[in-house]
Design a protein around this motif. Structure first.
Motif, PDB file in Angstrom:
ATOM      1  N   ALA A  10     -15.517  -0.361  -2.347  1.00  0.00           N
ATOM      2  CA  ALA A  10     -14.474  -1.033  -1.434  1.00  0.00           C
ATOM      3  C   ALA A  10     -14.168  -2.265  -2.322  1.00  0.00           C
ATOM      4  N   PHE A  11     -14.949  -2.849  -2.905  1.00  0.00           N
ATOM      5  CA  PHE A  11     -14.606  -3.987  -3.578  1.00  0.00           C
ATOM      6  C   PHE A  11     -13.707  -3.805  -4.986  1.00  0.00           C
ATOM      7  N   VAL A  13     -11.668  -1.070  -5.050  1.00  0.00           N
ATOM      8  CA  VAL A  13     -10.266  -0.633  -4.617  1.00  0.00           C
ATOM      9  C   VAL A  13      -9.555  -2.088  -4.121  1.00  0.00           C
ATOM     10  N   PHE A  14     -10.283  -2.921  -3.628  1.00  0.00           N
ATOM     11  CA  PHE A  14      -9.643  -4.076  -3.337  1.00  0.00           C
ATOM     12  C   PHE A  14      -9.088  -5.038  -4.494  1.00  0.00           C
ATOM     13  N   SER A  15      -9.969  -4.963  -5.461  1.00  0.00           N
ATOM     14  CA  SER A  15      -9.651  -5.738  -6.552  1.00  0.00           C
ATOM     15  C   SER A  15      -8.078  -4.942  -7.464  1.00  0.00           C
ATOM     16  N   ILE A  17      -5.940  -3.612  -5.556  1.00  0.00           N
ATOM     17  CA  ILE A  17      -4.873  -4.036  -4.740  1.00  0.00           C
ATOM     18  C   ILE A  17      -4.294  -5.316  -5.370  1.00  0.00           C
ATOM     19  N   GLY A  18      -5.384  -6.506  -5.497  1.00  0.00           N
ATOM     20  CA  GLY A  18      -4.944  -7.656  -5.988  1.00  0.00           C
ATOM     21  C   GLY A  18      -4.259  -7.591  -7.387  1.00  0.00           C
ATOM     22  N   ILE A  46       0.319   0.197  -1.813  1.00  0.00           N
ATOM     23  CA  ILE A  46      -0.706  -0.766  -1.266  1.00  0.00           C
ATOM     24  C   ILE A  46      -1.466  -0.299   0.044  1.00  0.00           C
ATOM     25  N   MET A  50      -5.184   0.305   0.846  1.00  0.00           N
ATOM     26  CA  MET A  50      -5.754  -0.636   1.927  1.00  0.00           C
ATOM     27  C   MET A  50      -6.697   0.406   2.808  1.00  0.00           C
ATOM     28  N   ALA A  53      -9.945   1.508   1.038  1.00  0.00           N
ATOM     29  CA  ALA A  53     -10.918   0.171   1.020  1.00  0.00           C
ATOM     30  C   ALA A  53     -11.466  -0.077   2.285  1.00  0.00           C
ATOM     31  N   VAL A  54     -10.722   0.055   3.358  1.00  0.00           N
ATOM     32  CA  VAL A  54     -11.395   0.048   4.853  1.00  0.00           C
ATOM     33  C   VAL A  54     -12.331   1.105   5.039  1.00  0.00           C
ATOM     34  N   ALA A  57     -15.518   0.521   3.000  1.00  0.00           N
ATOM     35  CA  ALA A  57     -16.316  -0.651   3.620  1.00  0.00           C
ATOM     36  C   ALA A  57     -16.852  -0.234   4.937  1.00  0.00           C
TER      37      ALA A  57
END
Length: 69
Positions: A10-11, A13-15, A17-18, A46, A50, A53-54, A57
């Motif tokens: 999850a981290f 994938v979130f990175s 996105i950033g 995106i 997202m 990532a959710v 998580a």
């Protein structure tokens, strides 16, 4: 162990996105005045990221209660 792997995914994938969004936001004076085609390009990339990532998580937070190692 499994929950740690899901939370790490999850981290990551979130990175990602950033990594995709920050250069685009930094290039423009007003990001909300972007063209519709540019906004569509970002939304196609995106929103699925997202959701993934959710999902990761959620799986990471529930792995121990479901009995996964």
């Amino acid at each position: 162990m499994t929950s740690d792997l899901f939370l790490l995914a999850a981290f990551v994938v979130f990175s990602l996105i950033g990594y995709i969004m920050l250069p685009a936001i930094g290039r423009r004076d007003d990001f909300l005045k972007a063209s519709p085609s540019e906004m569509a390009w970002y939304s196609k990339r995106i929103f699925p990221l997202m959701a993934i990532a959710v999902l990761f998580a959620f799986l990471g937070s529930q792995a121990n209660s479901w009995g996964w190692p």
